[in-house]
Design a protein around this motif. Sequence first.
Motif, PDB file in Angstrom:
ATOM      1  N   ALA A 213       0.864  -1.189   0.000  1.00  0.00           N
ATOM      2  CA  ALA A 213       0.000   0.000   0.000  1.00  0.00           C
ATOM      3  C   ALA A 213       0.896   1.232   0.000  1.00  0.00           C
ATOM      4  O   ALA A 213       1.687   1.428   0.932  1.00  0.00           O
ATOM      5  CB  ALA A 213      -0.918  -0.007   1.217  1.00  0.00           C
ATOM      6  N   HIS A 214       0.758   2.047  -1.025  1.00  0.00           N
ATOM      7  CA  HIS A 214       1.640   3.196  -1.208  1.00  0.00           C
ATOM      8  C   HIS A 214       0.822   4.361  -1.773  1.00  0.00           C
ATOM      9  O   HIS A 214      -0.063   4.145  -2.601  1.00  0.00           O
ATOM     10  CB  HIS A 214       2.778   2.865  -2.173  1.00  0.00           C
ATOM     11  CG  HIS A 214       3.385   1.517  -1.944  1.00  0.00           C
ATOM     12  ND1 HIS A 214       4.525   1.339  -1.195  1.00  0.00           N
ATOM     13  CD2 HIS A 214       2.983   0.278  -2.331  1.00  0.00           C
ATOM     14  CE1 HIS A 214       4.816   0.040  -1.144  1.00  0.00           C
ATOM     15  NE2 HIS A 214       3.893  -0.617  -1.831  1.00  0.00           N
ATOM     16  N   GLN A 215       1.133   5.555  -1.357  1.00  0.00           N
ATOM     17  CA  GLN A 215       0.451   6.717  -1.922  1.00  0.00           C
ATOM     18  C   GLN A 215       1.359   7.937  -1.886  1.00  0.00           C
ATOM     19  O   GLN A 215       2.082   8.151  -0.907  1.00  0.00           O
ATOM     20  CB  GLN A 215      -0.837   7.029  -1.169  1.00  0.00           C
ATOM     21  CG  GLN A 215      -1.588   8.238  -1.740  1.00  0.00           C
ATOM     22  CD  GLN A 215      -2.978   8.378  -1.177  1.00  0.00           C
ATOM     23  OE1 GLN A 215      -3.839   7.541  -1.420  1.00  0.00           O
ATOM     24  NE2 GLN A 215      -3.206   9.437  -0.428  1.00  0.00           N
ATOM     25  N   GLU A 216       1.333   8.705  -2.968  1.00  0.00           N
ATOM     26  CA  GLU A 216       2.002   9.997  -2.972  1.00  0.00           C
ATOM     27  C   GLU A 216       1.029  11.052  -3.480  1.00  0.00           C
ATOM     28  O   GLU A 216       0.228  10.797  -4.383  1.00  0.00           O
ATOM     29  CB  GLU A 216       3.282   9.979  -3.797  1.00  0.00           C
ATOM     30  CG  GLU A 216       3.170   9.483  -5.204  1.00  0.00           C
ATOM     31  CD  GLU A 216       4.540   9.351  -5.849  1.00  0.00           C
ATOM     32  OE1 GLU A 216       5.305  10.330  -5.829  1.00  0.00           O
ATOM     33  OE2 GLU A 216       4.841   8.255  -6.372  1.00  0.00           O
ATOM     34  N   VAL A 217       1.074  12.205  -2.838  1.00  0.00           N
ATOM     35  CA  VAL A 217       0.240  13.341  -3.207  1.00  0.00           C
ATOM     36  C   VAL A 217       1.198  14.413  -3.709  1.00  0.00           C
ATOM     37  O   VAL A 217       2.062  14.883  -2.967  1.00  0.00           O
ATOM     38  CB  VAL A 217      -0.572  13.843  -2.005  1.00  0.00           C
ATOM     39  CG1 VAL A 217      -1.548  14.930  -2.437  1.00  0.00           C
ATOM     40  CG2 VAL A 217      -1.321  12.684  -1.337  1.00  0.00           C
ATOM     41  N   ILE A 218       1.067  14.759  -4.982  1.00  0.00           N
ATOM     42  CA  ILE A 218       2.006  15.670  -5.626  1.00  0.00           C
ATOM     43  C   ILE A 218       1.319  17.014  -5.873  1.00  0.00           C
ATOM     44  O   ILE A 218       0.305  17.079  -6.575  1.00  0.00           O
ATOM     45  CB  ILE A 218       2.527  15.099  -6.953  1.00  0.00           C
ATOM     46  CG1 ILE A 218       3.116  13.704  -6.736  1.00  0.00           C
ATOM     47  CG2 ILE A 218       3.557  16.032  -7.571  1.00  0.00           C
ATOM     48  CD1 ILE A 218       3.526  13.012  -8.007  1.00  0.00           C
TER      49      ILE A 218
END
Length: 263
Positions: A213-218
């Motif tokens: 589970a991975h998330q990036e908010v750019i």
Amino acid sequence: MKKIIIAGPRGKMGSEAIKLVQSHEDMRLVACIDRKNNGKKLADIAELPNLDVPIYEDALECFSEIDADILIELTIPEQGYKHTKAAMEHGIRPVVGTTGFTEEQIDELSWLASERKIGCIIAPNFAIGAVLMMKFSQMAAQYFPDVDIIEKHHDNKLDAPSGTAVKTAEMIKESREYKKQGHADEKETYPGARGADYDGMRIHSVRLPGLVAHQEVIFGSPGQTLTIKHDSINRASFMEGIKLATDKVMEIQEVIYGLENVL
């Protein structure tokens, strides 16, 4: 001593939750709900711990026969909602890690919690770091209205976008005025290339083996970008949040949606 039922014990999250309960003296596992193995014990299933704990296929039967305080729900959206509602109707407080509930379902559970004076915690993500990532993103959105969310999960995940990505977008929306991103005349050569559109921001879902589970908010603005990123390397990362929720759910008489409202 909190008496715990776990729904989904054979799943990767469920097996971690069993370890969690075993490792705390203030928790005791009293039953499991599984889509098969009815009438067996955990000790009868090779991949599960050697515990004299009954397994039920029928959640209503389980809730009627077992004296329990908390349901830890870790299955799929359709069954998860049914389990959660039935547990509350039987006076059992749900801690829900299953994602994909609709707004209407959450509203109905909120009404039931108020009617029965019982607590329920629904969290799209139980990793403390992921919750902080969502909160930091909400703060940043006040100053960076252009934002894309990229979430990456294992290829067996059923919902897309993830509950964490949806919750992040909802929180960002509270801090950000609506803005349609990209060129006004933008054309998608392949439909969906720009991801899902939520309030003008874009959400992209990646599904590959090897991921957890991975998330990036750019965020982007003239001359700079800001990336807020969280990675769950394994499912043990979610257990601290589940433990926190099992403590908190005994104190409340409402539905809390999102672990950020518990921290």
